[in-house]
Design a protein around this motif. Structure first.
Motif, mmCIF file in Angstrom:
data_model
loop_
_atom_site.group_PDB
_atom_site.id
_atom_site.type_symbol
_atom_site.label_atom_id
_atom_site.label_comp_id
_atom_site.label_asym_id
_atom_site.label_seq_id
_atom_site.Cartn_x
_atom_site.Cartn_y
_atom_site.Cartn_z
ATOM 1 N N TYR A 81 0.856 -1.185 0.000
ATOM 2 C CA TYR A 81 0.000 0.000 0.000
ATOM 3 C C TYR A 81 0.892 1.233 0.000
ATOM 4 C CZ TYR A 81 -3.338 3.540 1.387
ATOM 5 O OH TYR A 81 -4.100 4.676 1.430
ATOM 6 N N LEU A 82 0.681 2.115 -0.952
ATOM 7 C CA LEU A 82 1.459 3.351 -1.096
ATOM 8 C C LEU A 82 2.969 3.103 -1.061
ATOM 9 C CD1 LEU A 82 -0.604 5.921 1.013
ATOM 10 C CD2 LEU A 82 -0.525 5.668 -1.486
ATOM 11 N N ASP B 269 -0.244 -4.928 -4.998
ATOM 12 C CA ASP B 269 -0.305 -3.552 -4.513
ATOM 13 C C ASP B 269 -1.784 -3.191 -4.443
ATOM 14 O OD1 ASP B 269 -0.290 -0.844 -4.041
ATOM 15 O OD2 ASP B 269 1.129 -0.371 -5.632
ATOM 16 N N LEU B 270 -2.289 -2.975 -3.238
ATOM 17 C CA LEU B 270 -3.715 -2.718 -3.029
ATOM 18 C C LEU B 270 -4.051 -1.232 -2.898
ATOM 19 C CD1 LEU B 270 -4.463 -5.624 -0.534
ATOM 20 C CD2 LEU B 270 -4.779 -5.581 -3.009
ATOM 21 N N LYS C 2 -10.095 2.573 -1.655
ATOM 22 C CA LYS C 2 -11.299 3.407 -1.759
ATOM 23 C C LYS C 2 -12.583 2.576 -1.646
ATOM 24 C CE LYS C 2 -11.388 3.473 -6.835
ATOM 25 N NZ LYS C 2 -10.579 2.289 -6.976
ATOM 26 N N ASP C 3 -12.524 1.288 -1.972
ATOM 27 C CA ASP C 3 -13.688 0.409 -1.894
ATOM 28 C C ASP C 3 -13.803 -0.306 -0.547
ATOM 29 O OD1 ASP C 3 -14.333 1.013 -4.550
ATOM 30 O OD2 ASP C 3 -12.993 -0.545 -5.294
ATOM 31 N N ALA C 4 -12.822 -0.139 0.315
ATOM 32 C CA ALA C 4 -12.806 -0.844 1.599
ATOM 33 C C ALA C 4 -13.672 -0.124 2.635
ATOM 34 C CB ALA C 4 -11.373 -0.946 2.110
#
Length: 80
Positions: A28-29, A54-55, A60-62
Motif C-alpha cells: 500500500y502506497l 499492490d492494493l 477506496k472500496d474498503a
C-alpha cells in the motif's frame, strides 16, 4: 525501518500471495506489509482482495481507512 531497508519488485511481492510461499504480503502506497499472521488474510484472500499485490487503488472500496496498516509489520518498500 533502518538504513538497509529492503526493496522488492512486483514479481517478488506476487510470490507472497498465500499460495506460492509461506509469507503473505500486501503493498500500500509503496510499503510492503506482512499479513501472514492475520486471520483476515487466510490463504492470501481478504474478502475480494488477493495478497501478493499492490492494493493502493483498492482502498477506496474498503469499509476501513488506511489506519489498518498501522497495526501491520513492515517488510520493506516496493521497487517501482
Amino acid at each position: 525501518m533502518d538504513k538497509t531497508e529492503k526493496t522488492f519488485t512486483l514479481q517478488q511481492l506476487a510470490l507472497r500471495n498465500g499460495q506460492d510461499k509461506d509469507d503473505i504480503w500486501i503493498a500500500y502506497l509503496g510499503t510492503i506489509y506482512d499479513v501472514t499472521d492475520s486471520r483476515l488474510w487466510r490463504n492470501g484472500k481478504h474478502y475480494e482482495h488477493w495478497a501478493g499485490q499492490d492494493l493502493t487503488s483498492e482502498l477506496k472500496d474498503a469499509p476501513h481507512t488506511e489506519k489498518v496498516f498501522e497495526r501491520l509489520k513492515i517488510v520493506g518498500k516496493l521497487k517501482l
